[in-house]
Design a protein around this motif. Structure first.
Motif, short mmCIF file in Angstrom:
data_model
loop_
_atom_site.label_atom_id
_atom_site.label_comp_id
_atom_site.label_asym_id
_atom_site.label_seq_id
_atom_site.Cartn_x
_atom_site.Cartn_y
_atom_site.Cartn_z
N GLU A 12 -74.58 96.27 30.99
CA GLU A 12 -74.61 96.83 29.61
C GLU A 12 -76.01 96.84 29.06
O GLU A 12 -76.21 97.32 27.85
N SER A 13 -76.79 96.14 29.62
CA SER A 13 -78.28 95.87 29.07
C SER A 13 -79.28 97.02 29.01
O SER A 13 -79.69 97.58 30.15
N PRO A 14 -79.64 97.57 28.07
CA PRO A 14 -80.18 98.82 27.92
C PRO A 14 -81.80 98.31 28.40
O PRO A 14 -82.37 99.29 29.30
N PHE A 15 -82.56 97.17 28.29
CA PHE A 15 -83.64 97.08 28.67
C PHE A 15 -83.63 96.93 30.20
O PHE A 15 -84.63 97.29 31.01
N SER A 16 -82.42 96.17 30.77
CA SER A 16 -82.45 96.44 32.41
C SER A 16 -82.24 97.55 33.17
O SER A 16 -82.70 97.85 33.97
N PRO A 40 -73.88 80.45 28.36
CA PRO A 40 -75.09 79.87 28.89
C PRO A 40 -75.24 80.75 30.49
O PRO A 40 -74.43 81.58 30.86
N ARG A 41 -76.56 80.65 31.00
CA ARG A 41 -76.80 81.01 32.27
C ARG A 41 -77.62 80.03 33.20
O ARG A 41 -78.72 79.88 33.23
N PRO A 42 -76.72 79.19 33.54
CA PRO A 42 -77.32 77.80 34.25
C PRO A 42 -78.38 77.87 35.46
O PRO A 42 -78.91 77.18 35.63
N TYR A 51 -86.58 80.67 28.59
CA TYR A 51 -86.60 82.17 28.22
C TYR A 51 -85.51 82.88 28.26
O TYR A 51 -84.66 82.62 29.47
N ARG A 52 -84.65 83.40 27.43
CA ARG A 52 -83.06 83.97 27.64
C ARG A 52 -83.01 85.31 27.33
O ARG A 52 -81.86 85.71 26.99
N ARG A 53 -84.12 86.32 27.39
CA ARG A 53 -83.69 87.60 27.25
C ARG A 53 -83.56 88.24 28.59
O ARG A 53 -83.65 87.39 29.68
N THR A 54 -83.05 89.44 28.58
CA THR A 54 -82.63 89.97 29.68
C THR A 54 -83.22 91.48 29.80
O THR A 54 -83.44 92.23 28.66
N PRO A 55 -83.91 91.73 30.77
CA PRO A 55 -83.78 91.16 32.40
C PRO A 55 -85.00 90.46 32.68
O PRO A 55 -85.99 90.23 31.82
N CYS A 65 -90.92 87.70 32.99
CA CYS A 65 -90.12 87.73 31.75
C CYS A 65 -90.50 88.82 30.95
O CYS A 65 -91.80 88.82 30.69
N ASP A 66 -89.80 89.73 30.56
CA ASP A 66 -89.97 90.87 29.59
C ASP A 66 -90.37 92.15 30.37
O ASP A 66 -91.07 92.05 31.71
N THR A 67 -89.65 93.25 30.12
CA THR A 67 -89.96 94.45 31.04
C THR A 67 -91.26 94.91 31.08
O THR A 67 -91.68 95.39 32.15
N GLN A 68 -92.15 94.54 30.09
CA GLN A 68 -93.68 95.00 30.34
C GLN A 68 -94.35 94.40 31.52
O GLN A 68 -94.97 95.03 32.23
N ASP A 262 -90.35 88.00 18.33
CA ASP A 262 -89.36 88.80 17.54
C ASP A 262 -88.15 87.98 17.42
O ASP A 262 -87.55 87.60 16.49
N TYR A 263 -87.32 87.98 18.71
CA TYR A 263 -86.02 87.10 18.60
C TYR A 263 -85.87 86.48 20.00
O TYR A 263 -86.71 86.83 21.08
N GLY A 264 -84.98 85.62 20.02
CA GLY A 264 -84.90 84.78 21.26
C GLY A 264 -86.39 83.89 21.38
O GLY A 264 -86.71 83.76 22.45
#
Ligand SMILES: N[C@@H](CCC(=O)N[C@@H](CS)C(=O)NCC(=O)O)C(=O)O
Length: 306
Positions: A12-16, A40-42, A51-55, A65-68, A262-264
């Protein structure tokens, strides 16, 4: 196979979806490690250092980490077809500040405000921890009229760009399309009646259908435990690189923490391996994952002495 492209993501992740569409454009074979939508994402945290953002993308013991930075690495490794068919690379990168921030927040509000009491309590609690603020679905519901206005205004920009009859924003499918598409995909993939808003924009609708038809490249599944084992058994491959123009005199070997602005906002600490105006790569040692190099963009991230 240390060179496998592994994407840690959820459906469901739009960045993914941005990255999955790039896999489609470039016909890239990739391994999909599906992670939970909430913490959690162990198996992933040992790789990212928190870092906990997706993807998140993984290639051996290099973690992006991060789409950029994910997009930059994919463009470097798979230059054909390019994400910049008519040039305009700088502008295409900068577009993310529109699509990932104001357009995205607008779409998030529209989606969750419309889903309202269908949003699971655990998801709300998780996103409150992510944002460090209330995830106020009732306020989002109250704001729906404004969110519809905003969403429409964003769609109008895309329709305007397509108004000369072009199929893609820049000659062939590219990064500008990927950015602009994300929120349209996100709104359409939730049962929020977005077709009513899209009815006014036939060119956007047809363009989004074309992007969907590009598919997601050659995807094959892998568990996040397998992905973690691959990192543990690999060595990072990032070459050290200095940045003579770093405005704060940072250099390889310095210890820094890197945090989204920004967040996370979880700080990840390590020793700089390579840096530029576009990226910062830091080496960390994790008890489970071993030595990894974690890559972040500079735009939208705070690097500070650790
Ligand atoms: N700037 C980040 C934003 C990523 C982002 O916000 N992703 C959402 C999911 S689409 C997220 O991280 N949600 C919270 C989570 O998955 O923990 C990027 O470009 O990758």
């Amino acid at each position: 196979m240390p060179d496998q492209i592994i994407l840690h993501h959820f459906e469901e992740s739009p960045f993914s979806e941005k990255i999955r569409v790039i896999f489609g454009i470039k016909a890239i074979p990739w391994r999909s490690a599906v992670i939970s939508r909430i913490m959690p994402r162990p198996d992933l945290m040992p790789l990212t250092g928190g870092y906990r953002r997706t993807p998140v993308m993984q290639i051996g013991a290099d973690i992006y980490c991060d789409t950029q930075v994910i997009m930059r690495e994919l463009e470097a490794r798979f230059p054909t077809p390019t994400l910049f068919p008519r040039g305009n690379a700088g502008l295409s990168w900068a577009l993310a500040m529109w699509t990932d921030r104001s357009f995205f927040q607008n779409t998030v509000n529209l989606v969750f405000g419309t889903l309202a009491d269908r949003v699971p309590k655990e998801f709300i609690e998780d996103r409150e921890r992510l944002r460090g603020a209330k995830f106020d679905v009732a306020a989002m519901t109250a704001a729906i009229p404004q969110m519809r206005d905003q969403f429409r205004a964003h769609l109008d920009w895309i329709e305007t760009e397509l108004s000369d009859g072009r199929d893609w924003l820049a000659g062939a499918p590219g990064l500008a399309d990927v950015h602009a598409y994300m929120n349209v995909w996100y709104a359409r993939s939730n049962p929020i009646g977005v077709d009513q808003l899209l009815a006014e924009f036939p060119r956007v609708t047809a363009w989004a259908d074309r992007l969907r038809a590009l598919g997601h490249g050659a995807r094959s599944e892998m568990s996040s435990g397998e992905a973690l084992a691959i990192a543990r058994d690999a060595r990072p491959r990032t070459a050290p690189a200095d940045d003579p123009h770093d405005p704060n005199g940072r250099k390889p070997g310095d210890r820094v923490s890197v945090t989204p602005d920004d967040y996370g906002r979880v700080a990840v600490s390590g020793e700089i391996v390579s840096l530029s105006a576009r990226h910062i790569a830091i080496r960390r040692h994790d008890e489970v994952a071993g030595e990894v190099v974690v890559h972040f963009p500079r735009a939208g991230f705070v690097a500070a002495p650790a």
